[in-house]
Design an enzyme around this catalytic site. Structure first.
Site: not given
Length: 274
Positions: A73, A217
């Site tokens: 992530c 993201c």
């Protein structure tokens, strides 16, 4: 249990120190905590642990709001780097960490922006994973009664990237869930919708695996730039505009790591009885 609420361009996290606290998270507990009405509310849970390797500073685990554990992530990595400094777990500006399947070096700048060495993008289908006979720059997929062209890459997690004419009219809610669970992505996939503004500038929306569309993201921004460079659409340094803000990505090309730079914000500290 003490925790911090943080976000990277609106992609929000519950961050927990498991170095000084004894914690355990079941998928059911994570789903309960992730609920924005009855819990803390977050896109992902980040758990900071002692290093598994003496050459590293920390290990960290990443859980989606649905309770599933993931390996990477990008926005979370930036928040992780700021968290360990804010909490006094380290005073280093260069922080070496491991995740489920990779290692990264994070650099916290004087302006508290964080640069993440995301490693080299992986285009080999078996490493994404993606079902294909061989690596191609573009794949043809049949989804939601449409034929779409996409690139596929791993940034430590799988990504599918589609080029669109206008990001505001992209079929994110239709194609996102259909591609996320497409049979050719055995571990599911994050889906990026990329509008090329110019060779050094893109706009991007991402439908994240296990979370839906998010404000930003980080690994998705990296994946979009990597695919765009591989397809000959983009230069080495690219500004990526996401709904939540801007990231800067640099990738000189094959054989070199990709670097992502962006902000990480600490919102508040909290305490919750489990």
């Amino acid at each position: 249990m003490q925790f911090a609420k943080m976000h990277g361009l609106g992609n929000d996290f519950m961050v927990v120190d498991a170095v000084t606290q004894n914690v355990y998270f079941s998928p059911e507990l994570i789903r309960r905590l992730a609920d924005r009405h009855t819990g803390v509310g977050f896109d992902q849970l980040l758990v900071v642990e002692p290093p598994y390797d003496p050459d590293l500073d920390f290990h960290y685990r990443i859980f989606n709001a649905d309770g599933s554990e993931v390996a990477q992530c990008g926005n979370g990595a930036r928040c992780f780097a700021r968290f360990v400094r804010i909490k006094g777990l380290t005073n280093r500006r260069d922080i070496r960490v491991s995740t489920q399947n990779s290692r990264m070096t994070l650099h916290v700048g004087e302006d508290d922006r964080v640069t993440v060495n995301m490693g080299e993008p992986q285009f080999e289908p078996g490493r994404i994973p993606f079902k294909a006979a061989k690596a191609e720059k573009t794949y043809i997929l049949r989804v939601a009664q449409q034929t779409v062209l996409c690139g596929a890459v791993s940034m430590g997690n799988p990504h599918c990237v589609l080029q669109v004419e206008d990001i505001s009219r992209a079929q994110v809610e239709l194609l996102g869930p259909s591609l996320e669970s497409h049979e050719r992505f055995p571990e599911r996939v994050n889906v990026g919708f990329m509008q090329v503004v110019e060779r050094s500038h893109i706009r991007l929306r991402v439908y994240e695996r296990g979370a839906g569309e998010t404000q930003a993201c980080g690994s998705g921004a990296c994946a979009a730039v990597a695919v765009g460079i591989q397809q000959g659409l983009l230069d080495e340094q690219v500004q990526v505009d996401l709904p939540g803000g801007t990231l800067h990505i640099r990738w000189p090309g094959p054989g070199t790591p990709l670097l992502m730079t962006g902000p990480a914000a600490h919102v508040y500290d909290g305490f919750i009885h489990l």
